[in-house]
Structure formats: structure tokens, C-alpha cells
Design an enzyme around this catalytic site. Structure first.
Site, PDB file in Angstrom:
ATOM      1  N   ASP A  41       6.861   7.470   1.614  1.00 54.73           N
ATOM      2  CA  ASP A  41       7.146   8.768   2.256  1.00 54.73           C
ATOM      3  C   ASP A  41       8.630   8.846   2.616  1.00 54.73           C
ATOM      4  OD1 ASP A  41       7.176   7.035   4.409  1.00 54.73           O
ATOM      5  OD2 ASP A  41       5.857   8.246   5.679  1.00 54.73           O
ATOM      6  N   SER A  42       9.372   7.743   2.371  1.00 54.55           N
ATOM      7  CA  SER A  42      10.837   7.784   2.484  1.00 54.55           C
ATOM      8  C   SER A  42      11.422   8.774   1.482  1.00 54.55           C
ATOM      9  CB  SER A  42      11.430   6.392   2.263  1.00 54.55           C
ATOM     10  OG  SER A  42      10.883   5.790   1.103  1.00 54.55           O
ATOM     11  N   ASP A  80       2.062   6.219  -0.651  1.00 49.54           N
ATOM     12  CA  ASP A  80       2.251   6.066   0.793  1.00 49.54           C
ATOM     13  C   ASP A  80       1.710   7.327   1.467  1.00 49.54           C
ATOM     14  OD1 ASP A  80       3.155   4.868   3.088  1.00 49.54           O
ATOM     15  OD2 ASP A  80       5.276   5.360   2.762  1.00 49.54           O
ATOM     16  N   LYS A 110      -0.959   3.052   0.740  1.00 53.28           N
ATOM     17  CA  LYS A 110      -0.429   2.352   1.920  1.00 53.28           C
ATOM     18  C   LYS A 110      -0.610   3.271   3.122  1.00 53.28           C
ATOM     19  CE  LYS A 110       4.139   1.802   2.928  1.00 53.28           C
ATOM     20  NZ  LYS A 110       4.203   2.480   4.258  1.00 53.28           N
ATOM     21  N   GLU A 112       0.482   3.633   7.184  1.00 48.07           N
ATOM     22  CA  GLU A 112       1.163   3.152   8.390  1.00 48.07           C
ATOM     23  C   GLU A 112       0.062   2.934   9.428  1.00 48.07           C
ATOM     24  OE1 GLU A 112       4.720   5.069   9.668  1.00 48.07           O
ATOM     25  OE2 GLU A 112       5.555   5.104   7.644  1.00 48.07           O
ATOM     26  N   GLU A 178       7.485  -4.250   8.924  1.00 45.43           N
ATOM     27  CA  GLU A 178       8.824  -3.647   8.928  1.00 45.43           C
ATOM     28  C   GLU A 178       9.557  -3.906  10.240  1.00 45.43           C
ATOM     29  OE1 GLU A 178       8.931   0.423   7.572  1.00 45.43           O
ATOM     30  OE2 GLU A 178      11.046   0.660   8.122  1.00 45.43           O
TER      31      GLU A 178
HETATM   32  O1  KIV Z   1       8.319   4.882   2.810  1.00 39.36           O
HETATM   33  C1  KIV Z   1       8.783   3.778   2.503  1.00 39.36           C
HETATM   34  O2  KIV Z   1       9.704   3.667   1.677  1.00 39.36           O
HETATM   35  C2  KIV Z   1       8.207   2.601   3.132  1.00 39.36           C
HETATM   36  C3  KIV Z   1       8.816   1.266   2.814  1.00 39.36           C
HETATM   37  C4  KIV Z   1      10.181   1.172   3.294  1.00 39.36           C
HETATM   38  C5  KIV Z   1       7.972   0.141   3.233  1.00 39.36           C
HETATM   39  O3  KIV Z   1       7.274   2.713   3.878  1.00 39.36           O
END
Ligand code: KIV
Length: 268
Positions: A41-42, A80, A110, A112, A178
Site C-alpha cells: 500500500d506504499s 497488501d 499481507k 497490517e 517493521e
Molecule cells: O506497503 C509496503 O510497502 C509495506 C512494506 C514496506 C513492508 O508494507
């Protein structure tokens, strides 16, 4: 790569994971032999111009995941799950996660994580959705925690170890850790059998993950625990100004970029 291959690598050889948000980048990451590609989600702050990851939608992650999956042959592709796509209504969460496997061809998701994701992780893994947990700094909670190092006192560090154990018990196949002290990274890695994938969590984790934009030097800066291994930003800057200058000076397009057709010579 499947969840079981990643689990089997724990403690045997370092596991590599990188983000990707588009097909050409995923193709390069996959060809380099990276084990897992995370459609993070980055993407929100790195590619979509948002100030944080919070506005990222399920549609945006689904579309980017589908692009990454189309270009990936070997790596495990993880979607994510964005803010509020899980954690409120469990059925809705299962449906959102399911979309990533059914419509976008991801190999897992993934989440959180926190106390609220233990039972969701159990349900998802029971129905065949591999789950990677994520503890320590979880940026989707930035309004509560800020974007600071987590697990810095004994009580907070114990909470992370406890949650790691509960997610392992619930069936998570691996765990991202993290921005925690390196000794907390080591303690979690010792406490659980599933692989820990660190980002700012020290060298004792079973694997490492970074955002690809930081690794290639595309993002404007890097987090203190990250590292640029290239300078793509500079390369792009040079190419873009090279193009602009060549058009303005008349150097581009040259003869070799142009095609003339005799039949359409006398049109005007
Ligand atoms: O969103 C992301 O890129 C992440 C990683 C940095 C682990 O959650």
C-alpha cells in the site's frame, strides 16, 4: 513460489522480498530471483501522490496486483490489504482478500496486524488464503502511533512477541517486522518458526523487505533503515531533459526516426 516454499526457507537461506507496483518493475524483480513481490500500500505515497497509505483503495491494490501477477513467473505475489479493507466487518474482509486471489491472481495477502487480525488470519488460512502478518510499525495506524520505531520498551516488545506467536498459531505463513530494535527482531525470530521478514528490524530476521522505489533510487529520499542501491531518479531526470532539449533544438526527431511516403507527397 508458494507459502510452503517460503516457510521451508526459514533458517536455511535469507529470504528476499521487494515491492513492485507495475508490470515492468515486477518482471525485473522476478527475473532477479527475488522470492516474494509485495504490491504494497506504499503505492499510495510512492506512486499515487497521496500523503500517506490511508487513501489507497481495494480497487487500486487489485489493479496493481493484477499487473504485477501478469509479469511474474516465479516469485510469490502478495497483495497488501489497504486501510479499512479489513478489520471492521469480517465477511467483507474475506471478500476483499478473496478478490486479490480470484481477480488479481495474487498468491496471498499481507495484513497490517494487531489483536484484531488474529481470528481473521485463522479464517483466511483455513479457506486457503495465505496470510503474511505485519507487526512493529504498521503505517496504517500512523494517526495513533506516528511513524516511529515500535517495541522500544519491554512491555511493547513483549506485546510484539506475543502477537507474533498468536499470528503463527492462527496460520500466518510469515511475518513482516517493521522498524523495531534489532534485538526485538532477533527475539521474535527466535520465538516463532515461521519466517520473519524485517524492514528496519535488524540482521537476525529470516529475510528482508524494502520498497523497490528506495532500492532503485526513484523515491526522493530513503528511510533511515533503508538503502538506495541505484539512482534511477537521476537517470530519469537526464533522459527527460535530454528529450526536451532535443525537441527544442530540432535534433529530435532525426532522419532515422522519420518515414516519408511518395504517394502522399502532394497533399497540399
Ligand atoms: O506497503 C509496503 O510497502 C509495506 C512494506 C514496506 C513492508 O508494507
Amino acid at each position: 513460489m508458494r507459502a510452503k516454499d517460503i516457510r521451508e526457507k526459514a533458517g536455511e537461506e535469507p529470504i528476499t522480498m521487494l515491492t513492485a507496483y507495475d508490470a515492468p518493475t515486477a518482471e525485473l524483480v522476478d527475473a532477479a530471483g527475488v522470492d516474494m513481490i509485495l504490491v504494497g500500500d506504499s503505492i499510495g505515497n510512492l506512486r499515487l501522490g497521496y500523503e500517506s497509505t490511508l487513501p489507497v483503495t481495494v480497487d487500486e491494490i487489485e489493479s496493481a496486483t493484477a499487473a504485477v501477477a501478469r509479469a511474474t513467473e516465479d516469485a510469490m505475489v502478495l497483495a497488501d490489504m489497504p486501510f479499512l479493507s479489513f478489520g471492521a466487518d469480517e465477511d467483507e474482509a474475506v471478500e476483499n482478500c478473496g478478490r486479490m486471489l480470484k481477480a488479481a491472481d495474487a498468491d496471498g495477502v499481507k495484513l497490517e496486524s494487531g489483536p484484531h487480525t488474529v481470528e481473521l488470519t485463522r479464517r483466511l488460512t483455513q479457506i486457503g488464503v495465505p496470510v503474511q502478518a505485519h507487526l512493529g510499525l504498521t503505517p496504517q495506524r500512523e494517526n495513533e502511533t506516528g511513524l516511529f520505531r515500535q517495541g522500544t520498551d519491554e512491555e511493547a516488545a513483549r506485546r510484539i512477541v506475543d502477537l507474533a506467536e498468536r499470528h503463527e498459531d492462527a496460520g500466518a505463513f510469515s511475518l513482516v517486522l517493521e522498524h523495531v530494535p534489532a534485538n526485538v527482531g532477533a527475539a521474535v525470530t527466535e520465538a516463532i518458526d515461521i519466517p520473519t521478514i524485517g524492514i528496519g528490524a535488524g540482521p537476525e530476521c529470516d529475510g528482508q523487505v524494502l520498497t523497490v522505489d528506495e532500492v532503485i533510487g526513484l523515491s526522493e529520499g530513503v528511510a533511515p533503515f533503508s538503502k538506495a542501491f541505484g539512482d534511477v531518479r537521476e537517470e530519469m531526470r537526464d533522459a527527460i531533459s535530454g528529450y526536451k532539449d532535443a525537441v527544442e533544438s530540432g535534433e529530435f526527431p532525426a532522419e532515422e526516426h522519420s518515414h516519408y511516403e511518395e504517394d502522399v507527397d502532394d497533399l497540399y
